[in-house]
Design an enzyme around this catalytic site. Structure first.
Site, PDB file in Angstrom:
ATOM      1  N   TYR A   1      34.307  28.505 -46.926  1.00 17.54           N
ATOM      2  CA  TYR A   1      33.202  27.605 -46.587  1.00 17.54           C
ATOM      3  C   TYR A   1      33.647  26.462 -45.673  1.00 17.54           C
ATOM      4  O   TYR A   1      32.836  25.849 -44.996  1.00 17.54           O
ATOM      5  CB  TYR A   1      32.614  26.980 -47.853  1.00 17.54           C
ATOM      6  CG  TYR A   1      31.581  27.811 -48.563  1.00 17.54           C
ATOM      7  CD1 TYR A   1      31.677  29.194 -48.617  1.00 17.54           C
ATOM      8  CD2 TYR A   1      30.511  27.197 -49.191  1.00 17.54           C
ATOM      9  CE1 TYR A   1      30.734  29.940 -49.283  1.00 17.54           C
ATOM     10  CE2 TYR A   1      29.561  27.939 -49.855  1.00 17.54           C
ATOM     11  CZ  TYR A   1      29.680  29.305 -49.899  1.00 17.54           C
ATOM     12  OH  TYR A   1      28.737  30.032 -50.562  1.00 17.54           O
TER      13      TYR A   1
ATOM     14  N   LYS B   1      40.941  38.774 -54.537  1.00 14.84           N
ATOM     15  CA  LYS B   1      41.119  40.097 -53.935  1.00 14.84           C
ATOM     16  C   LYS B   1      42.557  40.197 -53.425  1.00 14.84           C
ATOM     17  O   LYS B   1      42.814  40.309 -52.220  1.00 14.84           O
ATOM     18  CB  LYS B   1      40.111  40.297 -52.794  1.00 14.84           C
ATOM     19  CG  LYS B   1      38.683  40.546 -53.259  1.00 14.84           C
ATOM     20  CD  LYS B   1      38.455  41.965 -53.775  1.00 14.84           C
ATOM     21  CE  LYS B   1      38.472  42.972 -52.638  1.00 14.84           C
ATOM     22  NZ  LYS B   1      38.288  44.358 -53.153  1.00 14.84           N
TER      23      LYS B   1
ATOM     24  N   ASP C   1      35.663  42.203 -56.990  1.00 16.96           N
ATOM     25  CA  ASP C   1      34.615  43.238 -56.961  1.00 16.96           C
ATOM     26  C   ASP C   1      34.497  43.911 -58.325  1.00 16.96           C
ATOM     27  O   ASP C   1      33.402  44.135 -58.841  1.00 16.96           O
ATOM     28  CB  ASP C   1      34.860  44.253 -55.831  1.00 16.96           C
ATOM     29  CG  ASP C   1      36.248  44.883 -55.862  1.00 16.96           C
ATOM     30  OD1 ASP C   1      37.135  44.364 -56.569  1.00 16.96           O
ATOM     31  OD2 ASP C   1      36.448  45.905 -55.176  1.00 16.96           O
TER      32      ASP C   1
ATOM     33  N   ASP D   1      30.459  31.609 -55.730  1.00 15.66           N
ATOM     34  CA  ASP D   1      29.039  31.493 -55.371  1.00 15.66           C
ATOM     35  C   ASP D   1      28.302  32.763 -55.789  1.00 15.66           C
ATOM     36  O   ASP D   1      27.243  32.719 -56.429  1.00 15.66           O
ATOM     37  CB  ASP D   1      28.939  31.265 -53.854  1.00 15.66           C
ATOM     38  CG  ASP D   1      27.522  30.968 -53.390  1.00 15.66           C
ATOM     39  OD1 ASP D   1      26.711  30.522 -54.218  1.00 15.66           O
ATOM     40  OD2 ASP D   1      27.237  31.189 -52.204  1.00 15.66           O
TER      41      ASP D   1
ATOM     42  N   ASP E   1      25.814  33.526 -59.403  1.00 18.39           N
ATOM     43  CA  ASP E   1      24.414  33.961 -59.353  1.00 18.39           C
ATOM     44  C   ASP E   1      24.228  35.204 -60.217  1.00 18.39           C
ATOM     45  O   ASP E   1      23.225  35.358 -60.931  1.00 18.39           O
ATOM     46  CB  ASP E   1      23.992  34.302 -57.916  1.00 18.39           C
ATOM     47  CG  ASP E   1      23.239  33.149 -57.248  1.00 18.39           C
ATOM     48  OD1 ASP E   1      23.500  31.991 -57.622  1.00 18.39           O
ATOM     49  OD2 ASP E   1      22.402  33.413 -56.369  1.00 18.39           O
TER      50      ASP E   1
END
Ligand code: IPM
Ligand code: MG
Length: 365
Positions: free
Chosen positions: A142, A192, A224, A248, A252
């Site tokens: 970000y 990852k 993942d 993020d 959610d």
């Protein structure tokens, strides 16, 4: 002794509507608990852009640095979609996080018993769920440089950079281990490392910090797989520590396990200030919800629970925080439902203000 101070930045969309209900809880703290907050209010996001031409003015930024805690509603809306990237409402939020150095974003996902039927997952998979995602909030892709869109050989190229220093990974990891120590003492770190060097460093640093928290059981998971495990068997987790982007997305996902995004609070914490309190901002995980703005349909619970987190993490008022959380649980158990909580059996939704009033009534009962 000076009163604890709050800066309310209600922002856009349903932000002001849900924040109005939080103000009732702030007033309850005054009358029922004798705790008077010095409350100031200002603009953020599109509301700030409309007045100042920027999504966060320098004066508001300075005020945020001075208070004990910031309460934020939501930012963004379709009216601002075409603005230049540099003045989009979201930039106001990112500036607050960055300049206040709020590196540890706590996103609890708890499934209230009364809502276990509302999840898109089967009830037995989510009933009793209580997990905490710690998202690194001030670094990673970000914020990393270089970034931008430029042209190479007549072709546009978009660039963002995932960059983490070991200090950034470490301080977030310590926050996550500290939380795990107060909970079930299990921490799962997600990255990852199979494809990203920053992920390899992430795994190394979290493993090093673990030496200081030997009582915590540490595991590592590719992000993942983490997303898959969150919808397959979410109760296997206690605390999850992950980076800004993965956090993020995974938060959610975790939010939806609980039945509605309208239920999920968050705390963003930084380093301690001179008075010992951490720099802090509290905000619901849901966004500005332009589709229901101004209709009295919004669920104020995420914002009210965010204030409860402020009581716990900024003001050491864990008992009052627990009372607020219990009041929310009580009104849900009694059947109070905003439109987002209609579930499979339908029913008659109550308004934003009625939900706030019901929570206050439960607090006073
Ligand atoms: C969140 C939001 C923000 C983010 C947006 C509004 C900038 O999605 O807090 O999760 O991406 O961090
Ligand atoms: Mg998000």
């Amino acid at each position: 002794m000076t009163n604890p101070s709050l800066l309310i930045l209600a922002g856009d969309g349903i932000g002001p509507e849900v924040m109005a209900e939080v103000k009732k809880v702030i007033a309850w703290m005054d009358t029922a608990k004798g705790v008077t907050f010095d409350v100031s209010e200002d603009l953020v996001g599109g509301a700030a852009y409309d007045k100042h031409g920027v999504p966060l003015s320098d004066a508001t930024m300075a005020a945020a640095q001075e208070v004990d805690a910031v309460l934020l509603g939501a930012v963004g809306g379709p009216a601002y979609d075409d603005l230049d990237f540099s003045v989009k409402p979201e930039r106001g939020l990112l500036r607050l996080r960055k300049e206040m150095d709020l590196f540890a974003n706590l996103r609890p996902a708890q499934c209230f018993d009364a809502l276990a039927d509302f999840s898109s997952l089967k009830k037995d998979i989510v009933a009793g769920l209580d997990i905490m995602i710690v998202r690194e909030l001030t670094s990673g892709v970000y914020f990393g440089e270089p970034r931008g869109i430029h042209t190479e050989d007549n072709m546009r190229v978009g660039i963002n950079t995932q960059r983490y220093t070991e200090a950034e990974i470490e301080r977030g990891a310590r926050a996550a281990f500290e939380l795990a120590m107060k909970r079930d003492k299990r921490l799962c770190s997600m990255e990852k490392a199979n494809v990203m060097e920053s992920g390899i460093l992430w795994r190394d640093v979290v493993t090093e910090v673990h030496a200081d928290y030997p009582e915590v059981e540490l595991s590592h998971m590719y992000a993942d797989n983490g997303a898959m495990q969150l919808v397959r068997a979410p109760k296997q987790f206690d605390v999850i520590y992950t980076d800004n982007l993965f956090g993020d997305i995974l938060s959610d996902c975790a939010a939806m396990l609980t039945g509605s995004l309208g239920m999920l609070p968050s705390a963003s914490l930084g380093v301690p200030m001179a008075n010992g309190r951490p720099k802090a901002m509290y905000e619901p995980v849901h966004g500005s919800a332009p589709d229901i703005t101004g209709q009295g349909k919004a669920n104020p619970i995420a914002c009210i629970l965010s204030f409860a987190m402020a009581l716990r993490y900024s003001f050491d008022m864990g008992e009052a925080a627990t009372q607020v959380e219990a009041a929310v649980e009580k009104v849900l158990a009694d059947g109070a439902r905003t439109a987002d909580l209609m579930g499979p059996d339908g029913g008659t939704p109550i308004s934003t203000t009625d939900m706030g009033d019901a929570i206050i009534a439960a607090l006073n009962a």
